[in-house]
Design an enzyme around this catalytic site. Structure first.
Site, PDB file in Angstrom:
ATOM      1  N   ASN A 207     -34.014  35.133  42.122  1.00 30.92           N
ATOM      2  CA  ASN A 207     -33.277  35.386  43.466  1.00 30.92           C
ATOM      3  C   ASN A 207     -34.508  34.851  44.314  1.00 30.92           C
ATOM      4  O   ASN A 207     -35.554  34.488  44.072  1.00 30.92           O
ATOM      5  CB  ASN A 207     -32.938  36.936  43.779  1.00 30.92           C
ATOM      6  N   LYS A 286     -33.801  25.948  23.773  1.00 35.85           N
ATOM      7  CA  LYS A 286     -33.007  25.439  24.974  1.00 35.85           C
ATOM      8  C   LYS A 286     -31.678  25.063  24.763  1.00 35.85           C
ATOM      9  O   LYS A 286     -31.381  24.400  23.737  1.00 35.85           O
ATOM     10  CB  LYS A 286     -33.917  24.078  25.474  1.00 35.85           C
ATOM     11  N   PRO A 302     -32.855  48.630  33.608  1.00 33.59           N
ATOM     12  CA  PRO A 302     -33.092  50.107  34.169  1.00 33.59           C
ATOM     13  C   PRO A 302     -33.270  49.965  35.545  1.00 33.59           C
ATOM     14  O   PRO A 302     -34.058  49.081  36.355  1.00 33.59           O
ATOM     15  CB  PRO A 302     -34.660  50.251  33.313  1.00 33.59           C
ATOM     16  N   ILE A 304     -35.869  50.907  38.028  1.00 31.18           N
ATOM     17  CA  ILE A 304     -37.402  51.383  38.184  1.00 31.18           C
ATOM     18  C   ILE A 304     -37.780  52.710  39.121  1.00 31.18           C
ATOM     19  O   ILE A 304     -38.168  53.701  38.748  1.00 31.18           O
ATOM     20  CB  ILE A 304     -38.354  50.111  38.257  1.00 31.18           C
TER      21      ILE A 304
HETATM   22  O1  C5P Z   1     -30.074  49.580  44.078  1.00 27.64           O
HETATM   23  P1  C5P Z   1     -30.873  48.607  44.813  1.00 27.64           P
HETATM   24  O2  C5P Z   1     -31.324  47.506  43.950  1.00 27.64           O
HETATM   25  O3  C5P Z   1     -30.289  48.139  46.053  1.00 27.64           O
HETATM   26  O4  C5P Z   1     -32.197  49.350  45.169  1.00 27.64           O
HETATM   27  C1  C5P Z   1     -33.127  48.901  46.004  1.00 27.64           C
HETATM   28  C2  C5P Z   1     -34.518  49.404  45.686  1.00 27.64           C
HETATM   29  O5  C5P Z   1     -34.646  49.929  44.417  1.00 27.64           O
HETATM   30  C3  C5P Z   1     -35.581  48.842  45.919  1.00 27.64           C
HETATM   31  O6  C5P Z   1     -36.625  49.598  46.478  1.00 27.64           O
HETATM   32  C4  C5P Z   1     -35.970  48.141  44.634  1.00 27.64           C
HETATM   33  O7  C5P Z   1     -37.284  47.531  44.567  1.00 27.64           O
HETATM   34  C5  C5P Z   1     -35.563  49.343  43.434  1.00 27.64           C
HETATM   35  N1  C5P Z   1     -35.307  48.845  42.253  1.00 27.64           N
HETATM   36  C6  C5P Z   1     -35.859  49.228  41.131  1.00 27.64           C
HETATM   37  N2  C5P Z   1     -35.169  48.749  40.217  1.00 27.64           N
HETATM   38  C7  C5P Z   1     -33.998  48.063  39.924  1.00 27.64           C
HETATM   39  C8  C5P Z   1     -33.396  47.985  41.263  1.00 27.64           C
HETATM   40  C9  C5P Z   1     -33.887  48.365  42.330  1.00 27.64           C
HETATM   41  O8  C5P Z   1     -37.064  49.492  41.293  1.00 27.64           O
HETATM   42  N3  C5P Z   1     -33.734  47.920  38.784  1.00 27.64           N
END
Ligand code: C5P
Length: 396
Positions: A207, A286, A302, A304
């Site tokens: 992204n 590839k 997951p 995090i």
């Molecule tokens: O659920 P969403 O992605 O919108 O949440 C954003 C927040 O959660 C941010 O702080 C992002 O770093 C964290 N996040 C994470 N692991 C993920 C998705 C988002 O730690 N898989």
């Protein structure tokens, strides 16, 4: 930050050319800078260069009669907030460690009332020379701030420690001296940047997150006195000095790195734009064009932040929410869902990849909107809010 008065000392070394860039950085940031040079420094770069860049007369001579009252050796450093010597030669470091007053620069250091910082620059053998190392130890014991040196290729062709830090790093470390140590001794874990989810051996899904906000927060926490571990997705940005950086690619690698460090952290700040899904049927080779359009199967990564926030001894968790609409409603719902004491809400289209950001901080007390600022200033404001929350007595 209010404008500071910096006295820049330039001594005789080939790295003196980097001091010209350093002068520019202070001027650009709105600080007042005056330059004093040793005689040897003027052999490398002319005083005129620094006069043009700083907009002020440059002093080189103890017997200069220009300052009113004729007390250059006292006046110049008395009106400074910081005396920064970059490059600092081995000879000047020796003089400073022994209180010599045999030229304008060393005399100014002796007569100063402000903090002193030095950025050593010399050949690696000179740096390692036992008397030089003793001088550095003496200076540190005297409370002098020593920036660097860095390791790498030297002007003399040798490779090793002794290279002066780059101007941008010296500027950052100098400015950090003026920051309040609001997070002194705290262990802060931060994620930053995008993740990269491989499709095959050469392609992947990522992204537009630049990592600028996460890196700015890592620096702001470091400057506030924290021990920082930065878990970074692929950003291409250089590692900030003075912190531990762990490079990862995918969300699962980021998850592993964070979970390994979360237990020993006081604070976890999740800034990274983590991919919500990864490719389930990742190709081992590839993918060839003639084989028809591949059908990509996705599976969930997951979360995090939610995982760390639900640990039995969870650190203080700060989340980010990048929303493209209904910002505060969606962000507050996310804060509740992930059980976060603090969440930073910003508009995805405005924040991602940009140098500036406009954020609202959400906590149990409500919404705290901040004005549009550069990301380093936003980071400082977040640290200030975070530090205030950490210092509150915990609820029963
Ligand atoms: O659920 P969403 O992605 O919108 O949440 C954003 C927040 O959660 C941010 O702080 C992002 O770093 C964290 N996040 C994470 N692991 C993920 C998705 C988002 O730690 N898989």
């Amino acid at each position: 930050m209010t404008a500071k008065r910096i006295l820049l000392g330039v001594t005789g070394g080939v790295a003196a050319y980097k001091a010209a860039e350093l002068t520019r950085l202070f001027v650009k940031a709105g600080h007042h800078i005056e330059v004093v040079m040793t005689e040897a420094a003027t052999r490398f770069v002319t005083p005129l260069t620094f006069q043009a860049l700083s907009g002020h007369a440059v002093y080189t001579d103890l017997w200069d009669e220009r300052p009113a009252g004729g007390m250059a050796h006292i006046d110049l450093s008395r009106r400074a907030d910081l005396f920064l010597i970059a490059p600092a030669s081995a000879d000047t470091l020796f003089k400073l460690a022994h209180g010599a007053c045999d030229n304008l620069l060393s005399t100014l250091a002796a007569a100063r009332t402000c903090p002193l910082a030095v950025a050593p620059a010399m050949n690696r053998q000179m740096w390692e020379n036992a008397p030089n190392q003793r001088n550095i130890a003496t200076l540190k014991a005297d409370g002098v701030h020593v920036f660097g040196p860095a390791s790498g290729a030297q002007a003399c062709g040798e490779i090793g420690a002794g290279r002066m830090l780059e101007a941008a790093e010296i500027f950052e470390q100098a400015m950090a001296l003026f920051e309040e140590k609001r997070l002194q001794g705290r262990k802060v874990l931060i994620t930053a940047g995008p993740t990269y989810e491989p499709i095959d051996t050469v392609r992947g899904i990522t992204n537009i997150s630049s990592g600028k906000m996460g890196y700015a927060l890592a620096r702001a926490c470091r400057d506030a006195g924290a021990h920082v571990t930065l878990v970074s997705g692929p950003t291409g940005m250089p590692a900030p000095t003075g912190l531990t950086r762990i490079d990862v690619q995918s969300a699962r690698e980021m998850y592993d790195a964070v979970l390994q460090n979360a237990g020993k952290s006081d604070v976890f700040i999740a800034v990274a734009a983590v991919a919500d899904y990864r490719i389930k049927n990742r190709a081992e080779h590839k993918i060839k064009k003639g084989d028809g359009a591949p059908a990509l199967e996705l599976e969930e990564n997951p979360d995090i932040l939610a995982t760390v926030a639900s640990l039995p001894a969870a650190p203080f968790c700060v989340g980010f929410a990048a929303e493209s609409q209904h910002l505060l409603t969606f962000a507050e719902a996310k804060r509740q869902r992930k059980k976060l004491p603090l969440l930073v809400a910003n508009l995805a289209q405005q924040a991602m990849g940009a140098d500036d950001n406009e954020v609202t901080l959400l906590d149990d007390a409500g919404a705290h909107p901040l004005p549009v600022m550069g990301k380093p200033d936003v980071a400082r404001a977040i640290v200030q809010h975070l530090a205030a929350m950490l210092s509150q007595p915990s609820k029963p």
